[in-house]
Scaffold this motif. Structure first.
Motif, PDB file in Angstrom:
ATOM      1  N   ILE A  82     -29.202  -9.867  -2.701  1.00  0.00           N
ATOM      2  CA  ILE A  82     -28.329  -9.297  -3.725  1.00  0.00           C
ATOM      3  C   ILE A  82     -28.459 -10.198  -4.939  1.00  0.00           C
ATOM      4  O   ILE A  82     -28.033 -11.349  -4.918  1.00  0.00           O
ATOM      5  CB  ILE A  82     -26.880  -9.224  -3.213  1.00  0.00           C
ATOM      6  CG1 ILE A  82     -26.814  -8.363  -1.944  1.00  0.00           C
ATOM      7  CG2 ILE A  82     -25.959  -8.662  -4.292  1.00  0.00           C
ATOM      8  CD1 ILE A  82     -25.506  -8.441  -1.208  1.00  0.00           C
ATOM      9  N   SER A  83     -29.080  -9.689  -6.004  1.00  0.00           N
ATOM     10  CA  SER A  83     -29.497 -10.531  -7.128  1.00  0.00           C
ATOM     11  C   SER A  83     -28.395 -10.844  -8.134  1.00  0.00           C
ATOM     12  O   SER A  83     -28.571 -11.718  -8.978  1.00  0.00           O
ATOM     13  CB  SER A  83     -30.685  -9.886  -7.846  1.00  0.00           C
ATOM     14  OG  SER A  83     -30.319  -8.615  -8.339  1.00  0.00           O
ATOM     15  N   SER A  84     -27.271 -10.148  -8.089  1.00  0.00           N
ATOM     16  CA  SER A  84     -26.177 -10.456  -9.008  1.00  0.00           C
ATOM     17  C   SER A  84     -24.853 -10.251  -8.276  1.00  0.00           C
ATOM     18  O   SER A  84     -24.788  -9.529  -7.275  1.00  0.00           O
ATOM     19  CB  SER A  84     -26.251  -9.567 -10.255  1.00  0.00           C
ATOM     20  OG  SER A  84     -26.137  -8.210  -9.891  1.00  0.00           O
ATOM     21  N   PRO A  85     -23.778 -10.895  -8.758  1.00  0.00           N
ATOM     22  CA  PRO A  85     -22.489 -10.772  -8.079  1.00  0.00           C
ATOM     23  C   PRO A  85     -22.103  -9.311  -7.848  1.00  0.00           C
ATOM     24  O   PRO A  85     -22.155  -8.488  -8.761  1.00  0.00           O
ATOM     25  CB  PRO A  85     -21.518 -11.457  -9.037  1.00  0.00           C
ATOM     26  CG  PRO A  85     -22.370 -12.452  -9.765  1.00  0.00           C
ATOM     27  CD  PRO A  85     -23.703 -11.766  -9.935  1.00  0.00           C
ATOM     28  N   SER A  86     -21.760  -8.999  -6.621  1.00  0.00           N
ATOM     29  CA  SER A  86     -21.426  -7.633  -6.224  1.00  0.00           C
ATOM     30  C   SER A  86     -20.088  -7.637  -5.491  1.00  0.00           C
ATOM     31  O   SER A  86     -19.897  -8.390  -4.532  1.00  0.00           O
ATOM     32  CB  SER A  86     -22.542  -7.087  -5.329  1.00  0.00           C
ATOM     33  OG  SER A  86     -22.257  -5.783  -4.923  1.00  0.00           O
ATOM     34  N   SER A  87     -19.179  -6.790  -5.927  1.00  0.00           N
ATOM     35  CA  SER A  87     -17.848  -6.713  -5.334  1.00  0.00           C
ATOM     36  C   SER A  87     -17.936  -6.216  -3.894  1.00  0.00           C
ATOM     37  O   SER A  87     -18.658  -5.274  -3.585  1.00  0.00           O
ATOM     38  CB  SER A  87     -16.987  -5.756  -6.160  1.00  0.00           C
ATOM     39  OG  SER A  87     -15.714  -5.647  -5.601  1.00  0.00           O
ATOM     40  N   VAL A  88     -17.193  -6.854  -3.005  1.00  0.00           N
ATOM     41  CA  VAL A  88     -17.151  -6.452  -1.602  1.00  0.00           C
ATOM     42  C   VAL A  88     -16.095  -5.355  -1.472  1.00  0.00           C
ATOM     43  O   VAL A  88     -14.898  -5.610  -1.537  1.00  0.00           O
ATOM     44  CB  VAL A  88     -16.839  -7.652  -0.686  1.00  0.00           C
ATOM     45  CG1 VAL A  88     -16.744  -7.206   0.768  1.00  0.00           C
ATOM     46  CG2 VAL A  88     -17.901  -8.731  -0.855  1.00  0.00           C
ATOM     47  N   TRP A 141     -23.297 -12.704  -3.509  1.00  0.00           N
ATOM     48  CA  TRP A 141     -24.671 -12.472  -3.943  1.00  0.00           C
ATOM     49  C   TRP A 141     -25.581 -13.465  -3.244  1.00  0.00           C
ATOM     50  O   TRP A 141     -25.126 -14.396  -2.602  1.00  0.00           O
ATOM     51  CB  TRP A 141     -24.811 -12.583  -5.466  1.00  0.00           C
ATOM     52  CG  TRP A 141     -24.525 -13.941  -6.033  1.00  0.00           C
ATOM     53  CD1 TRP A 141     -25.435 -14.920  -6.282  1.00  0.00           C
ATOM     54  CD2 TRP A 141     -23.255 -14.475  -6.408  1.00  0.00           C
ATOM     55  NE1 TRP A 141     -24.806 -16.033  -6.789  1.00  0.00           N
ATOM     56  CE2 TRP A 141     -23.473 -15.788  -6.878  1.00  0.00           C
ATOM     57  CE3 TRP A 141     -21.963 -13.973  -6.385  1.00  0.00           C
ATOM     58  CZ2 TRP A 141     -22.436 -16.590  -7.324  1.00  0.00           C
ATOM     59  CZ3 TRP A 141     -20.940 -14.780  -6.830  1.00  0.00           C
ATOM     60  CH2 TRP A 141     -21.177 -16.072  -7.298  1.00  0.00           C
ATOM     61  N   GLY A 142     -26.865 -13.246  -3.366  1.00  0.00           N
ATOM     62  CA  GLY A 142     -27.859 -14.123  -2.754  1.00  0.00           C
ATOM     63  C   GLY A 142     -28.494 -13.482  -1.542  1.00  0.00           C
ATOM     64  O   GLY A 142     -28.365 -12.285  -1.297  1.00  0.00           O
ATOM     65  N   MET A 143     -29.193 -14.295  -0.760  1.00  0.00           N
ATOM     66  CA  MET A 143     -29.884 -13.799   0.423  1.00  0.00           C
ATOM     67  C   MET A 143     -28.920 -13.785   1.601  1.00  0.00           C
ATOM     68  O   MET A 143     -28.994 -14.602   2.506  1.00  0.00           O
ATOM     69  CB  MET A 143     -31.098 -14.670   0.734  1.00  0.00           C
ATOM     70  CG  MET A 143     -32.042 -14.044   1.694  1.00  0.00           C
ATOM     71  SD  MET A 143     -33.555 -14.997   1.691  1.00  0.00           S
ATOM     72  CE  MET A 143     -34.225 -14.492   3.248  1.00  0.00           C
ATOM     73  N   LEU A 144     -27.996 -12.869   1.547  1.00  0.00           N
ATOM     74  CA  LEU A 144     -26.900 -12.845   2.502  1.00  0.00           C
ATOM     75  C   LEU A 144     -26.910 -11.635   3.420  1.00  0.00           C
ATOM     76  O   LEU A 144     -26.465 -11.715   4.548  1.00  0.00           O
ATOM     77  CB  LEU A 144     -25.560 -12.816   1.746  1.00  0.00           C
ATOM     78  CG  LEU A 144     -25.289 -13.939   0.777  1.00  0.00           C
ATOM     79  CD1 LEU A 144     -24.142 -13.571  -0.123  1.00  0.00           C
ATOM     80  CD2 LEU A 144     -24.983 -15.205   1.528  1.00  0.00           C
ATOM     81  N   ASN A 145     -27.326 -10.502   2.935  1.00  0.00           N
ATOM     82  CA  ASN A 145     -27.058  -9.260   3.637  1.00  0.00           C
ATOM     83  C   ASN A 145     -27.869  -9.073   4.909  1.00  0.00           C
ATOM     84  O   ASN A 145     -27.468  -8.336   5.790  1.00  0.00           O
ATOM     85  CB  ASN A 145     -27.264  -8.068   2.706  1.00  0.00           C
ATOM     86  CG  ASN A 145     -26.315  -6.946   3.057  1.00  0.00           C
ATOM     87  OD1 ASN A 145     -25.139  -7.177   3.258  1.00  0.00           O
ATOM     88  ND2 ASN A 145     -26.842  -5.750   3.168  1.00  0.00           N
TER      89      ASN A 145
END
Length: 176
Positions: A27-33, A7-11
């Motif tokens: 990505i504002s909340s934990p998201s499964s890869v 999550w975070g400003m990663l994408n």
């Protein structure tokens, strides 16, 4: 279960490992890869603009490929990136070309370099190596994993513009 979530400003730079399945830059909340589903993640490390993951004893990377830090065999120069700042080598986690005989349990990421430690205590590094941080006796870029000569098996690795390795018997080595 060793699931990988980010999550975070990663994408924006492909750092999240989600590929193009998530178009938001934040990505504002934990998201499964999703590309890691079904795999057990042993270790994860974040570099300046890349991510390195050990899952099912293999190495995966994503992000910007400057200086060979993704270990995919290609080197993108800083000039090429300045001409096209969003140029990505991999926006989704992709496997690093490392012999299947080596089982990796630990990964490290530096500013422009990456590395891993196998279950046998062997260290492999790749990337810019401008300060000798790859520990290969020179300062030449490596775009794929290269074995580091160590007198004893390693247990862990930490990288930036320099590198530290802790051996199984508790000794500390540094270079770069």
């Amino acid at each position: 279960t060793g699931e990988l979530v980010t999550w975070g400003m990663l994408n924006r730079l492909g750092l999240s490992g989600h590929g193009h399945s998530i178009t938001d830059t934040y990505i504002s909340s934990p998201s499964s890869v999703h590309c890691m589903h079904g795999k057990t993640v042993q270790s994860v490390a974040l570099g300046e603009s890349h991510m390195v993951v050990a899952a099912n004893y293999r190495v995966y990377t994503c992000g910007r490929s400057r200086a060979g830090r993704l270990g995919t065999g290609s080197i993108v120069s800083a000039r090429e990136l300045s001409d096209n700042p969003l140029r990505l080598e991999a926006s989704e986690l992709a496997p690093v070309d490392l012999d299947m005989a080596y089982n990796v349990f630990h990964v490290a990421a530096g500013f422009d370099s990456s590395g891993c430690v196998t279950t046998a205590g062997i260290i492999f590094t790749w990337g810019a190596n401008t300060k000798g941080e790859c520990g290969l006796g020179d300062r030449e870029q490596r775009s794929s994993p290269t074995r580091v000569s160590m007198p004893v098996p390693a247990a862990s690795l930490s990288m930036d513009m320099h590198t530290f390795a802790v051996t199984r018997d508790g000794c500390l080595f540094s270079w770069g």
